[in-house]
Design a protein around this motif. Structure first.
Motif, mmCIF file in Angstrom:
data_model
loop_
_atom_site.group_PDB
_atom_site.id
_atom_site.type_symbol
_atom_site.label_atom_id
_atom_site.label_comp_id
_atom_site.label_asym_id
_atom_site.label_seq_id
_atom_site.Cartn_x
_atom_site.Cartn_y
_atom_site.Cartn_z
ATOM 1 N N SER A 8 36.700 43.078 35.887
ATOM 2 C CA SER A 8 37.470 44.271 35.513
ATOM 3 C C SER A 8 38.510 44.646 36.563
ATOM 4 O O SER A 8 39.316 45.539 36.327
ATOM 5 C CB SER A 8 36.537 45.443 35.246
ATOM 6 O OG SER A 8 35.986 45.930 36.460
ATOM 7 N N GLN A 9 38.513 43.987 37.701
ATOM 8 C CA GLN A 9 39.479 44.306 38.761
ATOM 9 C C GLN A 9 40.883 43.878 38.373
ATOM 10 O O GLN A 9 41.058 42.882 37.666
ATOM 11 C CB GLN A 9 39.061 43.634 40.068
ATOM 12 C CG GLN A 9 37.748 44.176 40.593
ATOM 13 C CD GLN A 9 37.337 43.476 41.861
ATOM 14 O OE1 GLN A 9 38.175 43.154 42.700
ATOM 15 N NE2 GLN A 9 36.050 43.235 42.013
ATOM 16 N N PRO A 10 41.893 44.600 38.827
ATOM 17 C CA PRO A 10 43.279 44.312 38.442
ATOM 18 C C PRO A 10 43.747 42.891 38.734
ATOM 19 O O PRO A 10 44.544 42.354 37.982
ATOM 20 C CB PRO A 10 44.112 45.302 39.266
ATOM 21 C CG PRO A 10 43.171 46.385 39.636
ATOM 22 C CD PRO A 10 41.802 45.781 39.693
ATOM 23 N N VAL A 11 43.232 42.266 39.783
ATOM 24 C CA VAL A 11 43.702 40.919 40.124
ATOM 25 C C VAL A 11 43.305 39.882 39.083
ATOM 26 O O VAL A 11 43.846 38.790 39.059
ATOM 27 C CB VAL A 11 43.228 40.468 41.518
ATOM 28 C CG1 VAL A 11 43.847 41.328 42.597
ATOM 29 C CG2 VAL A 11 41.732 40.448 41.622
ATOM 30 N N TYR A 12 42.368 40.217 38.197
ATOM 31 C CA TYR A 12 41.955 39.286 37.145
ATOM 32 C C TYR A 12 42.554 39.660 35.800
ATOM 33 O O TYR A 12 42.028 39.327 34.750
ATOM 34 C CB TYR A 12 40.423 39.209 37.078
ATOM 35 C CG TYR A 12 39.859 38.802 38.420
ATOM 36 C CD1 TYR A 12 40.204 37.585 38.990
ATOM 37 C CD2 TYR A 12 39.031 39.646 39.132
ATOM 38 C CE1 TYR A 12 39.730 37.220 40.237
ATOM 39 C CE2 TYR A 12 38.551 39.283 40.380
ATOM 40 C CZ TYR A 12 38.902 38.075 40.927
ATOM 41 O OH TYR A 12 38.434 37.708 42.159
#
Length: 182
Positions: A176-180
């Motif tokens: 769920s992190q923005p980098v993914y």
């Protein structure tokens, strides 16, 4: 002297009184996303520690899953997912209405390309160890294997399967992190 001051004040008054002041109407921004960044990023693959730029990713892109305001995992590009009984296989069903900006559909193959790109050993990625829970990722990053040995595979165009080394309770939080975000 008083006469000179009066003349100067009269001239200033006349000049400022004759200037038309334009006032711009404030645009209605209720349908817009406004993000303040100190410097535009060089690219949109933000695999470094520039936290302010992560807000830009959150505003522009989505990953398989996301978090709501309370931190609960919610569907994003994946409309649903299942986890195997042993906790090592995740199956993500790509939403039928997941589209690129040009209107073409997002497929599981797009995620294969994405993970291949962010995990390639040539890419500097300070977050790579978060994905070492996925079978084959650590070896691939260490140049001990090829990406086709990493356990991320498509099942048709609308399902993505990811197999872990061992169960990882935080796997959905990681994704769920923005980098993914795709």
């Amino acid at each position: 002297m008083k006469k000179l001051i009066c003349i100067l004040l009269s001239i200033v008054f006349l000049i400022t009184g004759c200037v038309e002041r334009k006032t711009e109407k404030v645009k209605d921004t209720s349908d817009n996303i406004i993000v303040s960044v100190s410097k535009l990023p060089e690219d949109l693959v933000m695999l470094d520690n520039k936290m302010s730029e992560k807000d830009l990713l959150l505003s522009l892109f989505e990953g398989l899953v996301s978090q709501d305001e309370k931190g609960n995992i919610i569907p994003a590009i994946a409309e649903s997912w299942t986890v195997s009984s042993d906790g090592v296989e995740y199956r993500f069903k790509i939403s039928d209405d997941a589209l690129w900006s040009d209107g073409s559909e997002i497929t599981s193959g797009d995620f294969i390309e994405f993970f291949s790109a962010i995990l390639t050993p040539e890419t500097t990625n300070v977050y790579d160890s978060q994905l070492f829970c996925i079978y084959g990722v650590e070896d691939y990053r260490a140049r001990k294997g090829r990406f086709d040995k990493v356990a991320i595979r498509p099942e048709g165009k609308d399902e993505l399967v990811i197999r872990l080394n061992t169960p990882c309770q935080d796997f959905l939080q990681i994704l769920s992190q923005p980098v993914y975000s795709l």
